[in-house]
Write a protein that holds these residues in place. Sequence first.
Motif, PDB file in Angstrom:
ATOM      1  N   ASP A  93       0.818  -1.292  -0.076  1.00  7.67           N
ATOM      2  CA  ASP A  93      -0.081   0.004   0.152  1.00  7.67           C
ATOM      3  C   ASP A  93       0.876   1.253   0.079  1.00  7.67           C
ATOM      4  OD1 ASP A  93      -2.318  -1.605   0.233  1.00  7.67           O
ATOM      5  OD2 ASP A  93      -2.422  -1.515   2.340  1.00  7.67           O
ATOM      6  N   SER A  94       1.946   1.105   0.865  1.00  5.83           N
ATOM      7  CA  SER A  94       2.961   2.309   0.882  1.00  5.83           C
ATOM      8  C   SER A  94       3.396   2.643  -0.642  1.00  5.83           C
ATOM      9  CB  SER A  94       3.879   1.998   1.855  1.00  5.83           C
ATOM     10  OG  SER A  94       4.993   3.071   1.944  1.00  5.83           O
ATOM     11  N   ALA A  95       4.125   1.533  -1.045  1.00  7.07           N
ATOM     12  CA  ALA A  95       4.486   1.647  -2.540  1.00  7.07           C
ATOM     13  C   ALA A  95       3.444   2.046  -3.656  1.00  7.07           C
ATOM     14  CB  ALA A  95       5.039   0.165  -2.974  1.00  7.07           C
ATOM     15  N   ASP A  96       2.305   1.707  -3.648  1.00  8.09           N
ATOM     16  CA  ASP A  96       1.216   2.252  -4.399  1.00  8.09           C
ATOM     17  C   ASP A  96       1.054   3.719  -4.133  1.00  8.09           C
ATOM     18  OD1 ASP A  96       0.886  -0.400  -5.570  1.00  8.09           O
ATOM     19  OD2 ASP A  96      -0.984  -0.800  -4.374  1.00  8.09           O
ATOM     20  N   GLU A  97       0.959   4.300  -2.918  1.00 10.61           N
ATOM     21  CA  GLU A  97       0.649   5.577  -2.637  1.00 10.61           C
ATOM     22  C   GLU A  97       1.981   6.367  -3.345  1.00 10.61           C
ATOM     23  OE1 GLU A  97       1.138   8.250   1.189  1.00 10.61           O
ATOM     24  OE2 GLU A  97      -0.151   6.259   1.504  1.00 10.61           O
ATOM     25  N   VAL A  98       3.074   6.008  -2.976  1.00  8.57           N
ATOM     26  CA  VAL A  98       4.238   6.745  -3.734  1.00  8.57           C
ATOM     27  C   VAL A  98       4.137   6.677  -5.158  1.00  8.57           C
ATOM     28  CG1 VAL A  98       6.770   6.749  -3.667  1.00  8.57           C
ATOM     29  CG2 VAL A  98       5.917   6.557  -1.494  1.00  8.57           C
ATOM     30  N   PHE A  99       3.845   5.350  -5.585  1.00 10.42           N
ATOM     31  CA  PHE A  99       3.739   5.446  -6.887  1.00 10.42           C
ATOM     32  C   PHE A  99       2.918   6.336  -7.703  1.00 10.42           C
ATOM     33  CE2 PHE A  99       1.721   3.613 -10.681  1.00 10.42           C
ATOM     34  CZ  PHE A  99       3.004   3.603 -11.685  1.00 10.42           C
ATOM     35  N   ALA A 100       1.635   6.410  -6.894  1.00 11.47           N
ATOM     36  CA  ALA A 100       0.648   7.396  -7.493  1.00 11.47           C
ATOM     37  C   ALA A 100       1.091   8.923  -7.454  1.00 11.47           C
ATOM     38  CB  ALA A 100      -0.534   7.343  -6.968  1.00 11.47           C
ATOM     39  N   ARG A 101       1.819   9.315  -6.795  1.00 12.31           N
ATOM     40  CA  ARG A 101       2.466  10.707  -6.424  1.00 12.31           C
ATOM     41  C   ARG A 101       3.604  10.716  -7.692  1.00 12.31           C
ATOM     42  NH1 ARG A 101       3.068  10.076  -0.772  1.00 12.31           N
ATOM     43  NH2 ARG A 101       5.432  10.228  -1.366  1.00 12.31           N
ATOM     44  N   ARG A 102       4.579   9.809  -7.820  1.00 10.25           N
ATOM     45  CA  ARG A 102       5.324   9.654  -9.006  1.00 10.25           C
ATOM     46  C   ARG A 102       4.688  10.108 -10.422  1.00 10.25           C
ATOM     47  NH1 ARG A 102       8.491  11.671  -5.396  1.00 10.25           N
ATOM     48  NH2 ARG A 102       9.650  10.379  -4.039  1.00 10.25           N
ATOM     49  N   LYS A 103       3.750   9.052 -10.434  1.00 13.67           N
ATOM     50  CA  LYS A 103       2.988   8.974 -11.669  1.00 13.67           C
ATOM     51  C   LYS A 103       2.438  10.414 -12.116  1.00 13.67           C
ATOM     52  CE  LYS A 103      -0.222   6.439 -14.581  1.00 13.67           C
ATOM     53  NZ  LYS A 103      -1.500   5.742 -14.454  1.00 13.67           N
ATOM     54  N   ALA A 104       1.873  11.082 -11.187  1.00 15.02           N
ATOM     55  CA  ALA A 104       1.012  12.429 -11.292  1.00 15.02           C
ATOM     56  C   ALA A 104       2.325  13.351 -11.565  1.00 15.02           C
ATOM     57  CB  ALA A 104       0.449  12.907 -10.039  1.00 15.02           C
ATOM     58  N   GLU A 105       3.334  13.166 -10.860  1.00 11.95           N
ATOM     59  CA  GLU A 105       4.540  14.187 -11.072  1.00 11.95           C
ATOM     60  C   GLU A 105       5.093  13.970 -12.550  1.00 11.95           C
ATOM     61  OE1 GLU A 105       9.043  13.779  -9.993  1.00 11.95           O
ATOM     62  OE2 GLU A 105       8.101  13.658  -8.423  1.00 11.95           O
ATOM     63  N   THR A 106       5.048  12.941 -13.091  1.00 10.51           N
ATOM     64  CA  THR A 106       5.666  12.670 -14.472  1.00 10.51           C
ATOM     65  C   THR A 106       4.295  12.887 -15.587  1.00 10.51           C
ATOM     66  OG1 THR A 106       6.731  10.502 -13.603  1.00 10.51           O
ATOM     67  CG2 THR A 106       6.253  10.619 -15.855  1.00 10.51           C
ATOM     68  N   GLU A 107       3.329  13.100 -15.264  1.00 15.48           N
ATOM     69  CA  GLU A 107       2.283  13.324 -15.930  1.00 15.48           C
ATOM     70  C   GLU A 107       1.989  14.887 -16.272  1.00 15.48           C
ATOM     71  OE1 GLU A 107      -1.333  11.550 -14.370  1.00 15.48           O
ATOM     72  OE2 GLU A 107      -0.841   9.713 -15.418  1.00 15.48           O
ATOM     73  N   ASP A 108       2.520  15.656 -15.161  1.00 18.09           N
ATOM     74  CA  ASP A 108       2.604  16.838 -14.997  1.00 18.09           C
ATOM     75  C   ASP A 108       3.842  17.516 -15.771  1.00 18.09           C
ATOM     76  OD1 ASP A 108       0.202  17.317 -13.389  1.00 18.09           O
ATOM     77  OD2 ASP A 108       1.276  17.421 -11.675  1.00 18.09           O
ATOM     78  N   ALA A 109       4.858  16.707 -15.583  1.00 13.10           N
ATOM     79  CA  ALA A 109       6.164  17.007 -16.436  1.00 13.10           C
ATOM     80  C   ALA A 109       6.641  16.029 -17.392  1.00 13.10           C
ATOM     81  CB  ALA A 109       7.275  17.536 -15.532  1.00 13.10           C
ATOM     82  N   PRO A 110       5.986  15.750 -18.520  1.00 18.81           N
ATOM     83  CA  PRO A 110       6.290  14.362 -19.271  1.00 18.81           C
ATOM     84  C   PRO A 110       7.798  14.626 -19.982  1.00 18.81           C
ATOM     85  CG  PRO A 110       4.390  15.629 -20.065  1.00 18.81           C
ATOM     86  CD  PRO A 110       4.948  16.410 -18.924  1.00 18.81           C
ATOM     87  N   ASP A 111       8.082  15.982 -20.061  1.00 19.03           N
ATOM     88  CA  ASP A 111       9.401  15.817 -20.874  1.00 19.03           C
ATOM     89  C   ASP A 111      10.668  16.118 -19.828  1.00 19.03           C
ATOM     90  OD1 ASP A 111       8.498  15.504 -23.051  1.00 19.03           O
ATOM     91  OD2 ASP A 111       7.958  17.798 -23.316  1.00 19.03           O
ATOM     92  N   ASP A 112      10.416  15.702 -18.470  1.00 18.37           N
ATOM     93  CA  ASP A 112      11.391  15.980 -17.379  1.00 18.37           C
ATOM     94  C   ASP A 112      12.428  14.481 -17.101  1.00 18.37           C
ATOM     95  OD1 ASP A 112      13.266  16.787 -15.479  1.00 18.37           O
ATOM     96  OD2 ASP A 112      11.499  17.164 -14.023  1.00 18.37           O
TER      97      ASP A 112
END
Length: 151
Positions: A93-112
């Motif tokens: 569950d902890s890994a899923d929570e962090v993953f969701a944040r990282r995925k959102a970060e990547t969607e916000d900056a897809p070229d970073d």
Amino acid sequence: MRAKISYAVTAAVLVFYFALVGSRGVMLIEAGTLLTVTLGVAVLVLPVIGLWFLWKNTQFVRRANQLAAELDAEGGLPVDELKRTPSGRIDRDSADEVFARRKAETEDAPDDWRSWFRLAVAYQDARDTPRARKAMQRAIALHDHTQVETA
């Protein structure tokens, strides 16, 4: 450091194995019959493929480590905020929570490339190695593209 030593030992063992298999392929070719020459050529293909695979993986690891060092110098490496079970395994569950944040970060900056690097780490923490590798390959490609643009 332990991982580097382990990788080096494994690579050395593989190279030795490829040399051994290659020598057997040469021996088969030297026998000179149609069957042994055919088998010898087939046997020689295996070490070539193995060496190529080892080379590509070594290049991938080297580039990923370079990105990690650069991100560390910037202070941008992801912090290990994962909860762990009593045995030391990452809590799903902890890994899923962090993953969701990282995925959102990547969607916000897809070229970073930095966000893709952190997403790759999150995928690895979630035990999704194929997607972790693809995300890291994307980070490497974006980093290389960024370097070309600034040069």
